[in-house]
Scaffold this motif. Structure first.
Motif, PDB file in Angstrom:
ATOM      1  N   ARG A 177       0.834  -1.202   0.000  1.00  0.00           N
ATOM      2  CA  ARG A 177       0.000   0.000   0.000  1.00  0.00           C
ATOM      3  C   ARG A 177       0.871   1.256   0.000  1.00  0.00           C
ATOM      4  NH1 ARG A 177      -3.585   0.017   4.975  1.00  0.00           N
ATOM      5  NH2 ARG A 177      -1.580   0.449   5.967  1.00  0.00           N
ATOM      6  N   THR A 178       1.912   1.261   0.845  1.00  0.00           N
ATOM      7  CA  THR A 178       2.816   2.423   0.878  1.00  0.00           C
ATOM      8  C   THR A 178       3.509   2.612  -0.470  1.00  0.00           C
ATOM      9  OG1 THR A 178       3.209   2.191   3.262  1.00  0.00           O
ATOM     10  CG2 THR A 178       4.873   3.372   1.979  1.00  0.00           C
ATOM     11  N   ALA A 179       3.974   1.518  -1.050  1.00  0.00           N
ATOM     12  CA  ALA A 179       4.656   1.603  -2.348  1.00  0.00           C
ATOM     13  C   ALA A 179       3.706   2.135  -3.423  1.00  0.00           C
ATOM     14  CB  ALA A 179       5.209   0.237  -2.746  1.00  0.00           C
ATOM     15  N   CYS A 180       2.446   1.667  -3.402  1.00  0.00           N
ATOM     16  CA  CYS A 180       1.478   2.128  -4.399  1.00  0.00           C
ATOM     17  C   CYS A 180       1.153   3.609  -4.216  1.00  0.00           C
ATOM     18  CB  CYS A 180       0.196   1.300  -4.306  1.00  0.00           C
ATOM     19  SG  CYS A 180       0.352  -0.392  -4.924  1.00  0.00           S
ATOM     20  N   ARG A 181       1.020   4.049  -2.982  1.00  0.00           N
ATOM     21  CA  ARG A 181       0.756   5.464  -2.741  1.00  0.00           C
ATOM     22  C   ARG A 181       1.894   6.329  -3.259  1.00  0.00           C
ATOM     23  NH1 ARG A 181      -1.537   5.602   3.518  1.00  0.00           N
ATOM     24  NH2 ARG A 181      -3.686   4.943   3.072  1.00  0.00           N
ATOM     25  N   ARG A 182       3.124   5.892  -3.010  1.00  0.00           N
ATOM     26  CA  ARG A 182       4.276   6.672  -3.469  1.00  0.00           C
ATOM     27  C   ARG A 182       4.336   6.725  -4.994  1.00  0.00           C
ATOM     28  NH1 ARG A 182       9.040   4.512   0.727  1.00  0.00           N
ATOM     29  NH2 ARG A 182       8.286   5.684   2.555  1.00  0.00           N
ATOM     30  N   VAL A 183       4.092   5.600  -5.632  1.00  0.00           N
ATOM     31  CA  VAL A 183       4.096   5.581  -7.096  1.00  0.00           C
ATOM     32  C   VAL A 183       2.980   6.460  -7.643  1.00  0.00           C
ATOM     33  CG1 VAL A 183       3.740   4.130  -9.134  1.00  0.00           C
ATOM     34  CG2 VAL A 183       5.206   3.324  -7.277  1.00  0.00           C
ATOM     35  N   LEU A 184       1.806   6.400  -7.024  1.00  0.00           N
ATOM     36  CA  LEU A 184       0.673   7.199  -7.472  1.00  0.00           C
ATOM     37  C   LEU A 184       1.004   8.687  -7.432  1.00  0.00           C
ATOM     38  CD1 LEU A 184      -2.304   7.700  -8.191  1.00  0.00           C
ATOM     39  CD2 LEU A 184      -2.858   7.402  -5.754  1.00  0.00           C
ATOM     40  N   VAL A 185       1.567   9.135  -6.327  1.00  0.00           N
ATOM     41  CA  VAL A 185       1.879  10.558  -6.179  1.00  0.00           C
ATOM     42  C   VAL A 185       2.979  10.979  -7.152  1.00  0.00           C
ATOM     43  CG1 VAL A 185       2.851  12.256  -4.591  1.00  0.00           C
ATOM     44  CG2 VAL A 185       1.091  10.676  -3.788  1.00  0.00           C
ATOM     45  N   ARG A 186       4.028  10.162  -7.283  1.00  0.00           N
ATOM     46  CA  ARG A 186       5.131  10.541  -8.174  1.00  0.00           C
ATOM     47  C   ARG A 186       4.700  10.522  -9.638  1.00  0.00           C
ATOM     48  NH1 ARG A 186      10.237   7.232  -5.384  1.00  0.00           N
ATOM     49  NH2 ARG A 186       9.833   7.999  -3.269  1.00  0.00           N
ATOM     50  N   ALA A 187       3.910   9.539 -10.006  1.00  0.00           N
ATOM     51  CA  ALA A 187       3.446   9.462 -11.393  1.00  0.00           C
ATOM     52  C   ALA A 187       2.494  10.604 -11.715  1.00  0.00           C
ATOM     53  CB  ALA A 187       2.763   8.119 -11.636  1.00  0.00           C
ATOM     54  N   ALA A 188       1.594  10.906 -10.782  1.00  0.00           N
ATOM     55  CA  ALA A 188       0.643  11.993 -11.015  1.00  0.00           C
ATOM     56  C   ALA A 188       1.355  13.338 -11.089  1.00  0.00           C
ATOM     57  CB  ALA A 188      -0.411  12.008  -9.911  1.00  0.00           C
ATOM     58  N   GLY A 189       2.406  13.508 -10.283  1.00  0.00           N
ATOM     59  CA  GLY A 189       3.146  14.766 -10.302  1.00  0.00           C
ATOM     60  C   GLY A 189       4.046  14.904 -11.512  1.00  0.00           C
TER      61      GLY A 189
END
Length: 305
Positions: A177-189
């Motif tokens: 979950r933590t890894a997915c949240r980090r990827v989500l934020v970095r990809a969206a940014g």
């Protein structure tokens, strides 16, 4: 020397004395020169040579010299075909199909397996230094950090994160979950276009979990979780593999080892590349540490031998 024709059996010369031109200038006599007077022009090209001509092989050219008082005053070339010297051209190897040149073999030293493996492992975790210092502590539980996301995209990111949390909680994997949240934020940014593909939140979240899970060796064939199971937990019938790859590319730049250009060995995992150790779960990092140590030990043995 009076005007005469001479044939020595090898070439044909027509020798012209200036006096034979009735006191006229050489330019005037030369203007009357007729190239068509050569004696071999009427020979049939197919009748001369060691074998009949097939097609139109290149027999090269014949060079003619014009002498006046034993001085060369001109030279010119004509095709050997039809000149009477086709046989000589054949004897010299012209017009015959030449065997192809043998291939040029270049010896290249193969990069040792341990060196290839270390290079690939470094690509997985974010560099040589990151690989040397790679630890195995679990990823911490953390909230959704939207600082790097555009304000207009934050609501969409929150909606996708909610579905991601549902899937990861059902799988009982807080690190994923933590890894997915980090990827989500970095990809969206870094790649805002990912959020504007006209896809609903559940399919986008399922693809995100599948992509990050595959990059950590958690989701996929032979892994603890199937991609179909991820879709079921997200409430979608199918999970787009292409969409999952896009999430990974947005942060890692590559999808798998084959896009890196080689496959060093079966020991190294052929998985999508997230390219940062803080996006990898502790279980996967433990595997990478073991592979790193094996490669280093192999290097040390070869250096010592």
């Amino acid at each position: 020397m009076d005007g005469s024709d001479m044939d020595d059996g090898r070439g044909y010369l027509e020798l012209v004395d200036l006096e034979d031109h009735d006191g006229g200038s050489w330019d005037e006599g030369w203007a009357d020169w007729d190239d068509d007077r050569w004696p071999h022009d009427d020979l049939h090209p197919g009748a001369i040579g060691p074998e009949p001509f097939r097609g139109t092989p290149d027999l090269g050219e014949v060079t003619y010299l014009v002498l006046v008082d034993d001085h060369v005053v001109d030279s010119f070339r004509r095709p050997a075909r039809g000149s009477g010297y086709e046989g000589v051209a054949w004897e010299l190897g012209r017009g015959r199909r030449q065997p192809p040149s043998p291939p040029r073999v270049v010896e290249v030293d193969r990069e040792p397996r341990w060196s290839q493996e270390l290079a690939w492992l470094a690509r997985l975790v974010g560099g040589v230094e990151a690989l040397a210092e790679l630890g195995t502590d679990p990823l911490p539980e953390e909230g959704l950090d939207l600082e790097g996301v555009r304000p207009c995209d934050r609501d969409r990111v929150r909606s996708i994160a909610e579905v991601v949390d549902t899937v990861c909680d059902a799988l009982g994997d807080a690190e994923l979950r933590t890894a997915c949240r980090r990827v989500l934020v970095r990809a969206a940014g870094g790649t805002p276009g990912l959020l504007g593909l006209g896809e609903a939140d559940p399919p986008a979240a399922a693809a995100l979990v599948a992509g990050v899970g595959r990059a950590n060796g958690i989701v996929g064939s032979g892994c603890p979780v199937t991609q179909r199971r991820v879709g079921e937990l997200a409430g979608v019938a199918n999970v787009s593999s292409d969409r999952a790859s896009r999430w990974v590319r947005a942060v890692g730049g590559m999808v798998a080892m084959r896009e890196y250009g080689w496959n060093p060995s079966r020991r190294a995992p052929d998985l999508p590349v997230l390219g940062s150790a803080d996006l990898l779960t502790s279980g996967f990092r433990r595997q990478l540490v073991s592979l790193r140590d094996l490669a280093n030990a192999e290097r040390d043995r070869l250096v010592a031998s």
